[in-house]
Design a protein around this motif. Structure first.
Motif, PDB file in Angstrom:
ATOM      1  N   PHE A   1       0.844  -1.190   0.000  1.00  0.00           N
ATOM      2  CA  PHE A   1       0.000   0.000   0.000  1.00  0.00           C
ATOM      3  C   PHE A   1       0.881   1.243   0.000  1.00  0.00           C
ATOM      4  O   PHE A   1       1.967   1.256   0.586  1.00  0.00           O
ATOM      5  CB  PHE A   1      -0.892   0.026   1.246  1.00  0.00           C
ATOM      6  CG  PHE A   1      -2.075  -0.890   1.177  1.00  0.00           C
ATOM      7  CD1 PHE A   1      -3.256  -0.468   0.598  1.00  0.00           C
ATOM      8  CD2 PHE A   1      -2.000  -2.185   1.694  1.00  0.00           C
ATOM      9  CE1 PHE A   1      -4.357  -1.315   0.528  1.00  0.00           C
ATOM     10  CE2 PHE A   1      -3.094  -3.035   1.635  1.00  0.00           C
ATOM     11  CZ  PHE A   1      -4.279  -2.600   1.058  1.00  0.00           C
ATOM     12  N   THR A   2       0.385   2.289  -0.646  1.00  0.00           N
ATOM     13  CA  THR A   2       1.061   3.591  -0.587  1.00  0.00           C
ATOM     14  C   THR A   2       0.074   4.697  -0.185  1.00  0.00           C
ATOM     15  O   THR A   2       0.433   5.866  -0.164  1.00  0.00           O
ATOM     16  CB  THR A   2       1.687   3.958  -1.946  1.00  0.00           C
ATOM     17  OG1 THR A   2       0.667   3.937  -2.957  1.00  0.00           O
ATOM     18  CG2 THR A   2       2.786   2.968  -2.333  1.00  0.00           C
ATOM     19  N   ASP A   3      -1.152   4.314   0.131  1.00  0.00           N
ATOM     20  CA  ASP A   3      -2.194   5.286   0.460  1.00  0.00           C
ATOM     21  C   ASP A   3      -2.835   4.915   1.794  1.00  0.00           C
ATOM     22  O   ASP A   3      -3.270   3.776   1.996  1.00  0.00           O
ATOM     23  CB  ASP A   3      -3.261   5.310  -0.635  1.00  0.00           C
ATOM     24  CG  ASP A   3      -4.387   6.278  -0.313  1.00  0.00           C
ATOM     25  OD1 ASP A   3      -4.177   7.491  -0.462  1.00  0.00           O
ATOM     26  OD2 ASP A   3      -5.470   5.807   0.095  1.00  0.00           O
ATOM     27  N   MET A   4      -2.880   5.857   2.710  1.00  0.00           N
ATOM     28  CA  MET A   4      -3.394   5.595   4.050  1.00  0.00           C
ATOM     29  C   MET A   4      -4.855   5.160   4.032  1.00  0.00           C
ATOM     30  O   MET A   4      -5.235   4.196   4.703  1.00  0.00           O
ATOM     31  CB  MET A   4      -3.237   6.838   4.925  1.00  0.00           C
ATOM     32  CG  MET A   4      -3.772   6.682   6.340  1.00  0.00           C
ATOM     33  SD  MET A   4      -2.829   5.506   7.350  1.00  0.00           S
ATOM     34  CE  MET A   4      -1.387   6.523   7.737  1.00  0.00           C
TER      35      MET A   4
ATOM     36  N   LEU B   1      -5.224   1.595   2.836  1.00  0.00           N
ATOM     37  CA  LEU B   1      -4.681   0.650   3.812  1.00  0.00           C
ATOM     38  C   LEU B   1      -5.620   0.495   5.000  1.00  0.00           C
ATOM     39  O   LEU B   1      -5.931  -0.628   5.423  1.00  0.00           O
ATOM     40  CB  LEU B   1      -3.302   1.131   4.292  1.00  0.00           C
ATOM     41  CG  LEU B   1      -2.698   0.368   5.482  1.00  0.00           C
ATOM     42  CD1 LEU B   1      -2.556  -1.110   5.184  1.00  0.00           C
ATOM     43  CD2 LEU B   1      -1.358   0.982   5.883  1.00  0.00           C
TER      44      LEU B   1
ATOM     45  N   VAL C   1      -1.077   4.850  11.491  1.00  0.00           N
ATOM     46  CA  VAL C   1      -1.992   3.854  10.936  1.00  0.00           C
ATOM     47  C   VAL C   1      -3.027   3.452  11.984  1.00  0.00           C
ATOM     48  O   VAL C   1      -4.238   3.404  11.711  1.00  0.00           O
ATOM     49  CB  VAL C   1      -1.212   2.616  10.440  1.00  0.00           C
ATOM     50  CG1 VAL C   1      -2.175   1.478  10.092  1.00  0.00           C
ATOM     51  CG2 VAL C   1      -0.364   2.963   9.221  1.00  0.00           C
TER      52      VAL C   1
ATOM     53  N   ASP D   1       6.238   2.850   2.431  1.00  0.00           N
ATOM     54  CA  ASP D   1       5.639   3.085   3.745  1.00  0.00           C
ATOM     55  C   ASP D   1       5.591   4.572   4.077  1.00  0.00           C
ATOM     56  O   ASP D   1       4.613   5.061   4.656  1.00  0.00           O
ATOM     57  CB  ASP D   1       6.423   2.331   4.815  1.00  0.00           C
ATOM     58  CG  ASP D   1       6.163   0.825   4.797  1.00  0.00           C
ATOM     59  OD1 ASP D   1       5.253   0.386   4.072  1.00  0.00           O
ATOM     60  OD2 ASP D   1       6.875   0.091   5.507  1.00  0.00           O
TER      61      ASP D   1
ATOM     62  N   VAL E   1       2.669   6.169   2.562  1.00  0.00           N
ATOM     63  CA  VAL E   1       1.455   5.967   3.356  1.00  0.00           C
ATOM     64  C   VAL E   1       1.324   7.088   4.383  1.00  0.00           C
ATOM     65  O   VAL E   1       0.257   7.695   4.529  1.00  0.00           O
ATOM     66  CB  VAL E   1       1.475   4.590   4.050  1.00  0.00           C
ATOM     67  CG1 VAL E   1       0.341   4.493   5.072  1.00  0.00           C
ATOM     68  CG2 VAL E   1       1.357   3.465   3.032  1.00  0.00           C
TER      69      VAL E   1
ATOM     70  N   SER F   1       0.373  10.435   2.879  1.00  0.00           N
ATOM     71  CA  SER F   1      -0.981  10.460   2.312  1.00  0.00           C
ATOM     72  C   SER F   1      -2.079  10.539   3.372  1.00  0.00           C
ATOM     73  O   SER F   1      -3.259  10.626   3.026  1.00  0.00           O
ATOM     74  CB  SER F   1      -1.213   9.206   1.456  1.00  0.00           C
ATOM     75  OG  SER F   1      -1.343   8.057   2.284  1.00  0.00           O
TER      76      SER F   1
END
Length: 251
Positions: free
Chosen positions: A63-66, A69, A96, A171, A174, A177
Protein backbone atom coordinates in the motif's frame (compact mmCIF):
# COMPACT_ATOMS: atom_id res chain seq x y z
CA UNK A 1 -11.44 -19.63 17.20
CA UNK A 2 -11.33 -17.23 14.26
CA UNK A 3 -10.09 -17.95 10.75
CA UNK A 4 -7.09 -15.77 10.18
CA UNK A 5 -6.48 -12.98 7.79
CA UNK A 6 -3.13 -12.57 6.03
CA UNK A 7 -2.51 -9.62 8.35
CA UNK A 8 -2.09 -12.00 11.28
CA UNK A 9 0.11 -15.06 11.72
CA UNK A 10 -2.27 -17.79 12.91
CA UNK A 11 -5.69 -18.54 14.29
CA UNK A 12 -6.77 -16.53 17.31
CA UNK A 13 -8.26 -18.42 20.24
CA UNK A 14 -10.83 -16.97 22.63
CA UNK A 15 -8.74 -16.76 25.79
CA UNK A 16 -10.45 -14.00 27.73
CA UNK A 17 -7.33 -11.86 27.54
CA UNK A 18 -7.17 -8.47 25.83
CA UNK A 19 -6.03 -8.62 22.22
CA UNK A 20 -3.20 -6.23 21.47
CA UNK A 21 -2.86 -5.48 17.76
CA UNK A 22 0.63 -4.13 17.00
CA UNK A 23 1.43 -2.03 13.94
CA UNK A 24 5.06 -1.79 12.84
CA UNK A 25 7.23 1.12 11.76
CA UNK A 26 7.97 2.22 8.17
CA UNK A 27 10.27 -0.27 6.50
CA UNK A 28 9.58 -2.72 9.31
CA UNK A 29 7.60 -5.89 9.75
CA UNK A 30 5.58 -7.86 12.28
CA UNK A 31 8.73 -9.55 13.59
CA UNK A 32 9.47 -6.30 15.47
CA UNK A 33 7.02 -7.60 18.08
CA UNK A 34 8.36 -11.16 18.37
CA UNK A 35 9.34 -10.84 22.04
CA UNK A 36 6.27 -9.01 23.27
CA UNK A 37 4.08 -11.98 24.20
CA UNK A 38 6.68 -13.38 26.57
CA UNK A 39 7.12 -9.96 28.20
CA UNK A 40 3.45 -9.05 28.52
CA UNK A 41 2.22 -12.39 29.85
CA UNK A 42 -1.15 -14.15 29.80
CA UNK A 43 -3.36 -11.08 30.35
CA UNK A 44 -2.62 -9.99 26.77
CA UNK A 45 -2.76 -11.78 23.43
CA UNK A 46 -0.19 -10.04 21.23
CA UNK A 47 -1.20 -9.95 17.57
CA UNK A 48 1.51 -8.42 15.35
CA UNK A 49 -0.06 -7.03 12.18
CA UNK A 50 1.89 -7.86 9.03
CA UNK A 51 1.39 -5.37 6.22
CA UNK A 52 1.79 -6.71 2.66
CA UNK A 53 5.11 -6.49 0.83
CA UNK A 54 7.44 -7.84 3.54
CA UNK A 55 8.51 -11.08 5.22
CA UNK A 56 5.97 -13.83 4.50
CA UNK A 57 3.89 -11.35 2.47
CA UNK A 58 6.86 -10.15 0.41
CA UNK A 59 5.26 -11.08 -2.92
CA UNK A 60 2.14 -9.00 -2.31
CA UNK A 61 1.84 -5.42 -3.57
CA UNK A 62 2.40 -2.76 -0.93
CA UNK A 63 0.00 0.00 0.00
CA UNK A 64 1.06 3.59 -0.59
CA UNK A 65 -2.19 5.29 0.46
CA UNK A 66 -3.39 5.59 4.05
CA UNK A 67 -7.12 5.56 3.30
CA UNK A 68 -6.86 2.39 1.22
CA UNK A 69 -4.68 0.65 3.81
CA UNK A 70 -6.93 1.55 6.73
CA UNK A 71 -10.06 0.45 4.87
CA UNK A 72 -8.46 -2.92 4.13
CA UNK A 73 -7.28 -3.34 7.72
CA UNK A 74 -10.75 -2.48 8.99
CA UNK A 75 -12.37 -5.08 6.75
CA UNK A 76 -9.97 -7.89 7.61
CA UNK A 77 -9.49 -7.22 11.32
CA UNK A 78 -13.12 -6.40 12.16
CA UNK A 79 -14.14 -10.03 12.89
CA UNK A 80 -11.42 -10.12 15.56
CA UNK A 81 -12.51 -6.90 17.25
CA UNK A 82 -15.47 -8.48 19.03
CA UNK A 83 -13.64 -8.87 22.36
CA UNK A 84 -11.67 -6.29 24.39
CA UNK A 85 -8.71 -5.10 22.33
CA UNK A 86 -6.08 -2.39 22.17
CA UNK A 87 -3.84 -0.98 19.47
CA UNK A 88 -0.16 -0.15 19.66
CA UNK A 89 1.52 1.50 16.70
CA UNK A 90 5.16 2.51 16.45
CA UNK A 91 6.22 5.38 14.19
CA UNK A 92 4.29 4.77 10.93
CA UNK A 93 2.28 2.19 12.86
CA UNK A 94 1.11 4.92 15.24
CA UNK A 95 -0.55 6.99 12.55
CA UNK A 96 -1.99 3.85 10.94
CA UNK A 97 -3.48 2.76 14.27
CA UNK A 98 -4.86 6.27 14.84
CA UNK A 99 -6.59 6.42 11.44
CA UNK A 100 -7.97 2.90 11.85
CA UNK A 101 -9.41 3.89 15.23
CA UNK A 102 -10.82 7.11 13.77
CA UNK A 103 -12.46 5.20 10.88
CA UNK A 104 -14.10 2.79 13.31
CA UNK A 105 -15.25 5.56 15.63
CA UNK A 106 -16.89 7.47 12.79
CA UNK A 107 -18.61 4.26 11.64
CA UNK A 108 -19.87 3.46 15.14
CA UNK A 109 -17.92 0.21 15.44
CA UNK A 110 -16.05 -1.27 18.40
CA UNK A 111 -13.03 0.70 19.59
CA UNK A 112 -9.82 -0.16 21.41
CA UNK A 113 -9.85 0.10 25.20
CA UNK A 114 -6.66 2.09 24.62
CA UNK A 115 -4.94 3.52 21.58
CA UNK A 116 -1.21 3.40 22.27
CA UNK A 117 1.09 5.30 19.95
CA UNK A 118 4.86 5.59 19.96
CA UNK A 119 7.45 7.77 18.22
CA UNK A 120 5.08 9.78 16.05
CA UNK A 121 3.96 13.40 16.03
CA UNK A 122 0.27 14.28 16.62
CA UNK A 123 -1.93 13.71 13.54
CA UNK A 124 -2.42 17.42 12.88
CA UNK A 125 1.33 17.98 12.53
CA UNK A 126 3.06 17.61 9.11
CA UNK A 127 4.56 14.15 8.64
CA UNK A 128 8.35 14.06 8.89
CA UNK A 129 8.15 11.37 6.21
CA UNK A 130 7.84 14.07 3.56
CA UNK A 131 11.42 15.24 4.06
CA UNK A 132 12.73 11.66 4.12
CA UNK A 133 10.98 10.86 0.84
CA UNK A 134 12.92 13.63 -0.91
CA UNK A 135 16.29 12.22 0.15
CA UNK A 136 18.56 10.40 -2.29
CA UNK A 137 18.92 6.68 -1.72
CA UNK A 138 22.35 7.22 -0.16
CA UNK A 139 21.07 9.86 2.26
CA UNK A 140 17.95 7.87 3.12
CA UNK A 141 20.01 4.77 3.86
CA UNK A 142 22.29 6.73 6.18
CA UNK A 143 19.27 8.38 7.82
CA UNK A 144 17.66 5.00 8.53
CA UNK A 145 20.90 3.66 9.97
CA UNK A 146 21.36 6.73 12.15
CA UNK A 147 17.90 6.47 13.75
CA UNK A 148 18.19 2.70 14.23
CA UNK A 149 15.76 1.66 11.52
CA UNK A 150 18.29 -0.27 9.46
CA UNK A 151 21.45 -2.18 10.32
CA UNK A 152 24.70 -0.62 9.13
CA UNK A 153 25.77 -4.12 8.07
CA UNK A 154 23.08 -3.97 5.38
CA UNK A 155 25.00 -1.21 3.61
CA UNK A 156 27.51 -3.82 2.47
CA UNK A 157 24.87 -5.47 0.28
CA UNK A 158 23.57 -3.09 -2.41
CA UNK A 159 20.73 -5.36 -3.55
CA UNK A 160 19.38 -5.62 -0.02
CA UNK A 161 19.70 -1.88 0.48
CA UNK A 162 17.71 -1.19 -2.69
CA UNK A 163 14.99 -3.55 -1.55
CA UNK A 164 14.89 -2.07 1.95
CA UNK A 165 14.72 1.49 0.62
CA UNK A 166 11.93 0.66 -1.82
CA UNK A 167 9.93 -0.78 1.07
CA UNK A 168 10.67 2.21 3.30
CA UNK A 169 9.70 4.70 0.59
CA UNK A 170 6.32 3.05 0.01
CA UNK A 171 5.64 3.08 3.75
CA UNK A 172 6.64 6.74 3.96
CA UNK A 173 4.17 7.47 1.15
CA UNK A 174 1.45 5.97 3.36
CA UNK A 175 2.38 8.44 6.11
CA UNK A 176 2.41 11.43 3.76
CA UNK A 177 -0.98 10.46 2.31
CA UNK A 178 -2.73 10.52 5.70
CA UNK A 179 -5.77 12.80 5.50
CA UNK A 180 -6.15 15.76 7.88
CA UNK A 181 -7.76 14.59 11.13
CA UNK A 182 -10.11 17.52 11.49
CA UNK A 183 -11.44 18.43 14.93
CA UNK A 184 -12.85 14.97 15.69
CA UNK A 185 -11.81 13.58 19.07
CA UNK A 186 -11.59 9.84 19.60
CA UNK A 187 -13.95 8.47 22.27
CA UNK A 188 -11.16 6.37 23.77
CA UNK A 189 -8.00 7.02 25.80
CA UNK A 190 -4.68 7.66 24.07
CA UNK A 191 -1.38 6.62 25.66
CA UNK A 192 1.60 8.30 24.00
CA UNK A 193 5.15 6.95 24.24
CA UNK A 194 8.15 8.97 23.14
CA UNK A 195 11.89 8.50 23.36
CA UNK A 196 13.54 11.22 25.41
CA UNK A 197 16.33 11.42 22.81
CA UNK A 198 14.32 10.87 19.63
CA UNK A 199 15.87 13.10 16.94
CA UNK A 200 12.61 13.05 14.97
CA UNK A 201 10.22 13.96 17.75
CA UNK A 202 11.04 16.46 20.51
CA UNK A 203 9.19 15.61 23.73
CA UNK A 204 7.67 19.09 23.73
CA UNK A 205 5.73 18.23 20.56
CA UNK A 206 4.13 15.05 21.89
CA UNK A 207 1.52 16.71 24.11
CA UNK A 208 -0.41 17.69 20.98
CA UNK A 209 -1.89 14.18 20.90
CA UNK A 210 -4.26 15.41 23.64
CA UNK A 211 -6.21 17.27 20.95
CA UNK A 212 -7.31 13.94 19.50
CA UNK A 213 -8.94 12.21 22.46
CA UNK A 214 -12.21 13.20 24.06
CA UNK A 215 -11.47 10.90 27.02
CA UNK A 216 -7.86 11.22 28.18
CA UNK A 217 -4.32 11.42 26.87
CA UNK A 218 -1.17 10.65 28.83
CA UNK A 219 2.44 11.03 27.70
CA UNK A 220 5.05 8.49 28.79
CA UNK A 221 8.68 9.46 28.11
CA UNK A 222 10.96 6.45 27.63
CA UNK A 223 14.76 6.49 27.72
CA UNK A 224 16.12 6.21 24.19
CA UNK A 225 15.78 7.42 20.65
CA UNK A 226 13.29 6.67 17.89
CA UNK A 227 13.42 2.95 18.65
CA UNK A 228 13.13 3.15 22.42
CA UNK A 229 11.13 -0.08 22.22
CA UNK A 230 14.46 -1.81 21.65
CA UNK A 231 16.75 0.42 23.70
CA UNK A 232 14.57 0.36 26.83
CA UNK A 233 12.52 -2.74 26.10
CA UNK A 234 12.03 -3.92 29.69
CA UNK A 235 10.95 -0.52 31.01
CA UNK A 236 8.66 0.15 28.06
CA UNK A 237 6.95 -3.25 28.07
CA UNK A 238 6.47 -3.13 31.84
CA UNK A 239 4.53 0.09 31.34
CA UNK A 240 2.46 -1.43 28.54
CA UNK A 241 1.73 -4.50 30.70
CA UNK A 242 0.45 -2.23 33.49
CA UNK A 243 -2.43 -1.14 31.25
CA UNK A 244 -3.81 -4.66 31.02
CA UNK A 245 -4.63 -5.46 34.61
CA UNK A 246 -8.33 -5.85 35.27
CA UNK A 247 -8.36 -2.53 37.13
CA UNK A 248 -6.65 -0.68 34.28
CA UNK A 249 -8.92 -2.06 31.57
CA UNK A 250 -12.02 -0.94 33.47
CA UNK A 251 -10.75 2.63 33.67
Amino acid sequence: MHTMTAYLPATVERTGSTRLFCFHHAGGAASAFNDWQRALGPDVTVLPVQLPGRERRAAEPRFTDMAALVADLDEHLDPLLDEPFAFYGHSMGAIVAYHLTRLRALAGRSLPVRLMVGAYAPPHRPATAGAALEMTDERLARFLVDIGGMSELLLRYPDWVRSALALARDDLRVCVSAPPPGDFRLPCPIEVFAGDRDPLLPLADVSGWAEHSGVSCRVHPVPGGHFFTQESSAEFLAKVASFFTVRSIRR
